[in-house]
Design a protein around this motif. Sequence first.
Motif, PDB file in Angstrom:
ATOM      1  N   VAL A  65      22.030  -1.215  -0.171  1.00 28.25           N
ATOM      2  CA  VAL A  65      23.009  -0.297   0.401  1.00 28.25           C
ATOM      3  C   VAL A  65      23.065  -0.458   1.918  1.00 28.25           C
ATOM      4  CG1 VAL A  65      23.566   2.140   0.750  1.00 28.25           C
ATOM      5  CG2 VAL A  65      22.891   1.329  -1.507  1.00 28.25           C
ATOM      6  N   ARG A  66      21.882  -0.603   2.537  1.00 30.22           N
ATOM      7  CA  ARG A  66      21.844  -0.773   3.988  1.00 30.22           C
ATOM      8  C   ARG A  66      22.475  -2.114   4.439  1.00 30.22           C
ATOM      9  NH1 ARG A  66      18.392   2.537   6.922  1.00 30.22           N
ATOM     10  NH2 ARG A  66      17.221   4.065   5.697  1.00 30.22           N
ATOM     11  N   LEU A  67      22.440  -3.127   3.542  1.00 37.38           N
ATOM     12  CA  LEU A  67      22.953  -4.433   3.916  1.00 37.38           C
ATOM     13  C   LEU A  67      24.458  -4.566   3.779  1.00 37.38           C
ATOM     14  CD1 LEU A  67      20.335  -6.938   2.443  1.00 37.38           C
ATOM     15  CD2 LEU A  67      20.783  -6.464   4.834  1.00 37.38           C
ATOM     16  N   VAL A  68      25.081  -3.714   2.946  1.00 34.95           N
ATOM     17  CA  VAL A  68      26.505  -3.858   2.672  1.00 34.95           C
ATOM     18  C   VAL A  68      27.342  -3.818   3.948  1.00 34.95           C
ATOM     19  CG1 VAL A  68      28.506  -2.762   1.576  1.00 34.95           C
ATOM     20  CG2 VAL A  68      26.406  -3.078   0.303  1.00 34.95           C
ATOM     21  N   PRO A  69      27.120  -2.830   4.850  1.00 32.62           N
ATOM     22  CA  PRO A  69      27.939  -2.825   6.072  1.00 32.62           C
ATOM     23  C   PRO A  69      27.779  -4.105   6.900  1.00 32.62           C
ATOM     24  CG  PRO A  69      26.774  -0.745   5.805  1.00 32.62           C
ATOM     25  CD  PRO A  69      26.184  -1.672   4.798  1.00 32.62           C
ATOM     26  N   ARG A  70      26.571  -4.594   6.968  1.00 33.48           N
ATOM     27  CA  ARG A  70      26.335  -5.823   7.741  1.00 33.48           C
ATOM     28  C   ARG A  70      27.031  -7.021   7.099  1.00 33.48           C
ATOM     29  NH1 ARG A  70      22.979  -2.081   7.724  1.00 33.48           N
ATOM     30  NH2 ARG A  70      21.613  -1.490   9.471  1.00 33.48           N
ATOM     31  N   TYR A  71      26.951  -7.105   5.726  1.00 31.75           N
ATOM     32  CA  TYR A  71      27.640  -8.181   5.015  1.00 31.75           C
ATOM     33  C   TYR A  71      29.136  -8.110   5.271  1.00 31.75           C
ATOM     34  CZ  TYR A  71      29.297 -11.117   1.178  1.00 31.75           C
ATOM     35  OH  TYR A  71      29.922 -12.101   0.457  1.00 31.75           O
ATOM     36  N   ARG A  72      29.671  -6.873   5.189  1.00 28.88           N
ATOM     37  CA  ARG A  72      31.105  -6.678   5.387  1.00 28.88           C
ATOM     38  C   ARG A  72      31.498  -7.095   6.802  1.00 28.88           C
ATOM     39  NH1 ARG A  72      31.174  -1.615   4.961  1.00 28.88           N
ATOM     40  NH2 ARG A  72      31.349  -1.545   2.692  1.00 28.88           N
ATOM     41  N   MET A 115      21.283 -12.601   1.845  1.00 35.98           N
ATOM     42  CA  MET A 115      21.898 -11.269   1.730  1.00 35.98           C
ATOM     43  C   MET A 115      22.476 -11.056   0.338  1.00 35.98           C
ATOM     44  SD  MET A 115      23.728 -11.071   5.481  1.00 35.98           S
ATOM     45  CE  MET A 115      24.394  -9.443   5.230  1.00 35.98           C
ATOM     46  N   LEU A 116      23.165 -12.158  -0.197  1.00 38.25           N
ATOM     47  CA  LEU A 116      23.739 -12.036  -1.546  1.00 38.25           C
ATOM     48  C   LEU A 116      22.654 -11.903  -2.609  1.00 38.25           C
ATOM     49  CD1 LEU A 116      26.659 -14.600  -1.315  1.00 38.25           C
ATOM     50  CD2 LEU A 116      26.855 -12.118  -1.490  1.00 38.25           C
ATOM     51  N   ASN A 117      21.493 -12.508  -2.334  1.00 36.38           N
ATOM     52  CA  ASN A 117      20.388 -12.359  -3.289  1.00 36.38           C
ATOM     53  C   ASN A 117      19.979 -10.893  -3.431  1.00 36.38           C
ATOM     54  OD1 ASN A 117      20.205 -15.054  -3.932  1.00 36.38           O
ATOM     55  ND2 ASN A 117      18.756 -15.497  -2.248  1.00 36.38           N
ATOM     56  N   LEU A 118      20.228 -10.080  -2.403  1.00 37.06           N
ATOM     57  CA  LEU A 118      19.904  -8.651  -2.458  1.00 37.06           C
ATOM     58  C   LEU A 118      21.094  -7.825  -2.935  1.00 37.06           C
ATOM     59  CD1 LEU A 118      17.924  -8.317   0.894  1.00 37.06           C
ATOM     60  CD2 LEU A 118      16.980  -8.347  -1.414  1.00 37.06           C
ATOM     61  N   LEU A 119      22.318  -8.302  -2.662  1.00 37.44           N
ATOM     62  CA  LEU A 119      23.508  -7.512  -3.004  1.00 37.44           C
ATOM     63  C   LEU A 119      23.975  -7.717  -4.440  1.00 37.44           C
ATOM     64  CD1 LEU A 119      25.590  -7.980   0.268  1.00 37.44           C
ATOM     65  CD2 LEU A 119      24.311  -5.968  -0.430  1.00 37.44           C
ATOM     66  N   LEU A 120      23.979  -8.985  -4.922  1.00 36.20           N
ATOM     67  CA  LEU A 120      24.599  -9.278  -6.215  1.00 36.20           C
ATOM     68  C   LEU A 120      23.889  -8.625  -7.400  1.00 36.20           C
ATOM     69  CD1 LEU A 120      25.619 -13.023  -5.700  1.00 36.20           C
ATOM     70  CD2 LEU A 120      27.119 -11.046  -5.853  1.00 36.20           C
ATOM     71  N   VAL A 155       0.845  -1.208   0.000  1.00 36.26           N
ATOM     72  CA  VAL A 155       0.000   0.000   0.000  1.00 36.26           C
ATOM     73  C   VAL A 155       0.865   1.237   0.000  1.00 36.26           C
ATOM     74  CG1 VAL A 155      -1.776   1.232   1.279  1.00 36.26           C
ATOM     75  CG2 VAL A 155      -1.794  -1.255   1.217  1.00 36.26           C
ATOM     76  N   TYR A 156       1.953   1.157   0.765  1.00 35.01           N
ATOM     77  CA  TYR A 156       2.841   2.308   0.843  1.00 35.01           C
ATOM     78  C   TYR A 156       4.260   1.819   0.711  1.00 35.01           C
ATOM     79  CZ  TYR A 156       2.257   0.586   5.596  1.00 35.01           C
ATOM     80  OH  TYR A 156       2.132  -0.217   6.713  1.00 35.01           O
ATOM     81  N   PRO A 157       4.823   1.839  -0.548  1.00 32.28           N
ATOM     82  CA  PRO A 157       6.215   1.419  -0.717  1.00 32.28           C
ATOM     83  C   PRO A 157       7.122   2.262   0.163  1.00 32.28           C
ATOM     84  CG  PRO A 157       5.136   1.669  -2.818  1.00 32.28           C
ATOM     85  CD  PRO A 157       4.199   2.257  -1.799  1.00 32.28           C
ATOM     86  N   VAL A 158       8.077   1.554   0.764  1.00 29.38           N
ATOM     87  CA  VAL A 158       8.969   2.224   1.711  1.00 29.38           C
ATOM     88  C   VAL A 158      10.339   2.465   1.099  1.00 29.38           C
ATOM     89  CG1 VAL A 158      10.034   2.092   3.976  1.00 29.38           C
ATOM     90  CG2 VAL A 158       7.728   1.216   3.640  1.00 29.38           C
ATOM     91  N   MET A 159      11.034   1.314   0.686  1.00 28.16           N
ATOM     92  CA  MET A 159      12.372   1.406   0.130  1.00 28.16           C
ATOM     93  C   MET A 159      12.471   0.561  -1.118  1.00 28.16           C
ATOM     94  SD  MET A 159      14.983   1.316   3.397  1.00 28.16           S
ATOM     95  CE  MET A 159      14.302  -0.184   4.012  1.00 28.16           C
ATOM     96  N   THR A 160      13.392   0.955  -2.001  1.00 24.77           N
ATOM     97  CA  THR A 160      13.645   0.188  -3.205  1.00 24.77           C
ATOM     98  C   THR A 160      14.672  -0.895  -2.897  1.00 24.77           C
ATOM     99  OG1 THR A 160      15.405   1.666  -3.893  1.00 24.77           O
ATOM    100  CG2 THR A 160      13.158   2.197  -4.626  1.00 24.77           C
ATOM    101  N   GLU A 161      14.896  -1.734  -3.911  1.00 25.54           N
ATOM    102  CA  GLU A 161      15.871  -2.806  -3.743  1.00 25.54           C
ATOM    103  C   GLU A 161      17.263  -2.247  -3.542  1.00 25.54           C
ATOM    104  OE1 GLU A 161      17.378  -6.828  -6.145  1.00 25.54           O
ATOM    105  OE2 GLU A 161      15.852  -5.490  -7.020  1.00 25.54           O
TER     106      GLU A 161
END
Length: 1659
Positions: A245-252, A277-282, A234-240
């Motif tokens: 971008v938010r996951l990169v620090p956590r992956y690192r 996580m890689l499914n979102l990063l790659l 109903v209300y998109p919040v964030m894009t892929e």
Amino acid sequence: MAEASTESNEDVSEETEDLEPLEPDDSGTFQQVTNLHIMDSESTKTDAAGAGPDLRKTPASVIIREKATTELSVVMDALICCPQISAQRQVNVYSLLQEIVQQEGELWEHCVQRLVTIASKEMREMLQVEGYVRAEVASDTLVALPRNLSLVRYELQHRLRPLSLAEEFVVITLARLANGNVFEFMPYMGITLATIFTMLRLANEAKMRQVICRAMETFCETVQFYLRHLEGSVYPVMTEEQFAVRLVPRYRYFVTVWLRDDNPEVKLGLIKSLKPMLNLLLPNDGLREQVYDYIPLLLAEYQGRLEALFITQVLRQILEMSVATNTPVPQMQLHTIFTELHVQVCSKAPAQQQYSSQNLTEVVHYFIALARSYPKELMKFFLSQMEKSKEAIRVGTLTLISAVVSAHQPGMNIRTIHLAIRVVKDTLSDTRPKVRMAILCIIGQLALSSFQDRIKGWGLKYVSVQLTLSTYKLAHRRESFYQRNLEEKMVHKVTMDTVRIITSSVSGMTNEFWVRLLCHIMETDHTEETPVCLSLTSLAGRQLHAEDDGEAKATSSRHVDLPVPQKLLARLLVLMSSPYKGEGRGIATLNLLRTLSQSIAPSMADTWELEIPLLVKYLEEHTEFTWNQETWEDKLSQFLRNSLKKTWGSNWSLPLSKELNNQIESFDSPSLEKGFLYRALGFTLATLEADKVEVLLLELLDKTDYSSDFDREGVILCFGLCARGQVKAVLNVLHDFEDRIQASEQSWQIGAGRKDHPWRRETVKGALMVMYSCVASYCHPQMLLTHVDSPITAKIIHHHSSSCQDICLKMAFMKSVVQVTDAVKNIKDLEDFQFSPKTTLTGIIMAIIKAEPTDSLVSPVRTMAMDALSSLSKLKPFYSTEENSDLVDISIHSVISLQPPGENNESIKTLYVNALRALEQLMEGLVQRQLDPKGLQEMVHLLEKWILSEKEWEREKAINLHLHLMQIYVQSVGVCIPLQLGQFGALVGLIAPCTCDSHRRTRLASMDVLSSLLDLHASQTCSSWGASKELELEKCKGDLQGSDMEKIFSASSRIAKVACLQFSCDEVVSLVQKLCENIGAMNLQHDKASVTWIGTFLQMRVKELEDKVAEILGAILVHLPVVDHPGVRRLLIEGILLLAHYHQETVLTSLLRQPLPMESPLTEVWLTVAENLPLARTMLHALMGRLQSRFTPRADATSKADIWRLAAVDPLMTLCTIHLLTEKMDQGDKLLDLFPDLVYTLLLQLSSSQGLEAMSPALKTWRLVHTGTLPEEINLQRITIKSMQLLFRKLNSEPLLRTLEEQGVWTLLESSSTFLQGASLLATLCGQNAEGYRQRLPELVLRGMASEALSYRISSTAVCMEFMSVPILQEKLLKPAALMREKGADREDEALRVLSLRALGNVALGAPKKVRQYRKLLLEKCLCSLRGPVSTSVTAEGLEALAKVLAELREGDVGSAFRAVSERCRAFFDHESELLRLKAFVLFGKLAKVVRISKKHFFKEGVKKAWVPLMLHCQDPCSDAAQACAATMFHCVHFWGWKALESSSDQSDAIAPKDMTRFQITLCSVLTQKKPAVLYSFLLETMTYVKSNLSRIRIAACNLAGIVMKQMSAHYLKKLDFPTLRNSLQELQLDSDPGVRRASLETLKILDTCSHHWLLASP
């Protein structure tokens, strides 16, 4: 539910406010739910205490749920406000709450708020075992509140603070809440991830790190779901991209920091979280490069303990995205990736890794992807790896290349294949098996992957080389190198697969490859020829059907390259002999042979076109599990024979024979191929000319390894088959061979120079024997009759007799005999052909069987020997009956004595079964020659000792043989010939005990034997045998199969009852005799079964067995001593008692005719009789009758019972039996009814035995003769007296027993001299105690007195004498006894006369009133004893009897007898017998008492006559006589009529000498005054006594004479003859007695004085 404790933080007041109790509603539902829950809690506590489940437990929960459907909030509120409960009940409450909140209904907000607060508090408490479960259900409860998501999220995020490590379940619950409410939670996803990121540095514990990894995995999966369904938001919040971008620090942070954690569970959780996580990063181009940077860190984890599969999956995910997006991995990282992944393929995975195979698959797929993207780099890497010599690296590299070649990837180009082949070619020289297999696999994959042109040349050559190399190595393998041989087999298999692939895929095959394949078929003996044959068939088919000229020429040229046709045919025949080896090479070989038929043998092509399809069809219809080797070889042999017929008349078969002969050495022994070669060679040689055959056969004999059983049998078969057409040639060859080997003793070692197979002399001889027999088996019948005796059988006997006769030689001999005899039997129209060597062969075989050990079975020698005897028995001349028995006996002993083999010893078990089978066949064959009852009995007799064996295996085998024998007999004879009399009973009696055998199979076999016997007997006797009996026997057989011995014995007894009705009396006797004979032969169970059958038959048939009782009883008694077990003896004895109950006399006579001393079994029989009181009484009565029969005249028998009753028996045995019964009978039974008869009978028996005790008698019985002396205690007197003592003891009269002992009755009875005295005493005591038998005693006495036997009459008279003095008995005895005594008193026997007189005297004692009635008889009979020359005892008894009678009579009663009594009495005053003097004095005294007025004058005269003897005998040497005399004299004093005498006499019995002198002086003085003449006569009479024989009488006479002379008047003195008197007295001076001399001297002095006075007085 427990209230949460307050915390020391800023939320204390808030929590306290939230946890305040709620007000209950007014409806009562709140209270009701509360009470129900409390009840449920109490029920749980009760369950825990062990009191059992409460019936209220389930309804409480159900009611709460039902309430929740109508009043949801109230119920929920009530559950929340429950008082404090246990942890388990809290879990249950949470479960109820989860169900309730998911129901439809309005929830109070404050109620939900309270639930959220409490659940949040519960899951944040310190986690323990119970707390952890409670926290889980609390978390589940929060997740289950979808309609109150805001409250739950608020509470959880309120507990999730930045830079603060939240509780474990807060993070877990948030992740689950996000996963369950994706779109509602997504607006808060960013802040949640950010907050969690601030916690990463604070999470140092492994548990918390695992929780965060799982949460991140869940959050990422939630984001992916959100992104996939973004259009539904109903209300998109964030894009892929924003999420990435938010996951990169956590992956690192995960890869660089946490991946270095030592905890494997943390690493595993982290690696799993990397995938989402890689499914979102790659997918993000900008971030992908950053991911590539961390690949080395992931590769480094291969060196750790983490499962390699998960690392490979992450790397494959990165590489696949790289390929998909065409974003290559940096070149600097490729080598590292190649190296690490290559190590995964080439090295062995650690043992702790569970997914190594899946990891290898992932790695292979990874390399396939790399080959598509980086072919040049990868092949370069492979080439560098192949340069290393390590086998694992090379094999791994080649495996990857094979995977690359086989992968049908669209991006895979020719360049990549070319590079791969180049790498492979560099390793062709490697000879290691695994490397070779890998290269072959690559070649095969190239052929399959449409790269056939790439393998021509190098590839085909390599395959050919490997085919030859592997075949050679397998043919020359060493057994010690098992691993190497196994690897080589794998190489060969892979090579074969490669050949099959190439021949089916590659066109334009080179001639070199064709030749190599043919050579492989010809030169190897490996079994994996099927692919080669298929390949050759395919290639040949292509060549033969080529249409263009070029191909036709090539085909023609290839025909030239074929091997020799005979060699190829021989090789193909060998391959076809084992058609299912090598994946079914038979069909492939047949098809190849059919294809090459024109090239091999054009003349056979038409035949092959017809027959090969039939052979192929047979193989197709079967498998290796259903086909029959012999059938197949027969078909193949027939195929060869039919083929050879096409070459008849040519030399084509000769090269074939040579090729077959040559190929024999190519195969090991044993093998199917080699066996078929021998067979094919035999068929082929049979078609050749004789001279050529002899050469080949001699060559074959020379090169054969006779130590090999297989080769030896093969040569023998070859010779036999050859003999079908060349018998003379074969016999000539054998004869020449024998001549050669007999040239010298060492010539038996013809092969000594050859190290391969030196021969043994016995082995060659054994082979020659079987060769001769095999020739007999296969040669033409007419030729056989010509040669069977000589040389065939003669040679067999010669070789056996001239050898050491080891086991193999014996077996060869037996086999030869069987083959020869079978061959002779198979000849039709033998007519009168006599097999002359039969006797010799039989003797040899019998000796062999006897030599076999009876305790072990190590060879089939005895089996083959019995088979040989069976075969010989069917040839003429037939065996005689004695020979049959000897053969069977020896064979039975050889087999039955063998102990059965163990369950795990299959070889011995087979020998054992075959031996039994051979024995059955031998017995069957021999019994067929004598199918009659005698022959049957003879065979059973041979089996009997084994049926009675103590060893169960021997019994089982014997019973089974018996059953087999009966089946043969019944089938062959049936009702034609009836069994002999008694045979049926004996046969049944032999088998019956085995129905209770401990071995189940023996019991069942015995039952079958009995059924056969009963059926046979019923059919022969036409007796009734209905279906009911058959049904009963079947039921019994079913019971025999169990293990309960009680049921087994019951079933056996029922069988006996069924069988009993089929038996005649004679058969019953034979059955009992056989059963008795078998008792003790086996074990206790058999003995019990035997006596059970005996008891059953006797109970059912005892009344009918009157004529057979003696035989049955004799059988039982004879075998009773050998019965050891008391129970078995007891049952046999009960059978005897049963017979005694119905046939008493017969049984009694039989028992009494047993020898003495009585053996223990016979004693036990009588003891058992004693236990049965009625029977014991009956037996005692009968035993008395046997003794009493001797007292009476012998009567004639009027019945069979009389015959047995009157039969002569030993009285001593009878007495022993009476003694035993009396002793062992119930002590409480006094036997009052039998007591008088027993005592009197024993007394009479004792009287008859007097004088015989000096020695024990030698006894003769009807069955045994006892010639020795019996023990001292066993004699008639002692046994009789002991029996009498037992009878008196049973009276329980202590006074009587004491009196008997005190008076010495038993001692008196033992001696013949005192017997009558003892009998009299015994009669006296019995008469005094005759309370219970007064009626019977007189009858017995009178019967004994009437007996014809003197001893009985004497004894009876003695008893009667005593009974006469008993008032109770005299009334019945008086008159009969008086009449009998009237006869008996005149008898000549002294003892009888004495007793008769005593009895007459006792009449006066016993019946004084009756004396006057019989006075004349009594006086007369007593006076008769005083007349004539009679014995002293008779006279004494007569005097005493007269005294007794006179005592009861008056003067008038005596009558005229008075004078006779008085005279006879005075005659004995001077008798030399003291007893007679005593009795005479007593009697004279009795007369004096009787005299009254009428007889006084007469008696006075008698007194005067008797006075001198009376006065003298007052000094009698016998004191009793002296006393009696004195008493009598004083009784007679009054007859003088002088008061002076009466006053001077002493009335006492005892008188002193002084008193007697005084009395004599007084008497003489009175007589001088009144009767001087009498005094003078007294003196004269007195002087006559000076010559008495008694010294005291002489003294008394002297003294009395002196007294008389002193008192004599002078008138009478002058009348004396003084000289005579003086001479008489002077003679006494010479007397030996000094008293006499003194008395005579005194009297002389008196005489001289008187003489002097007389002289003075004379004028």
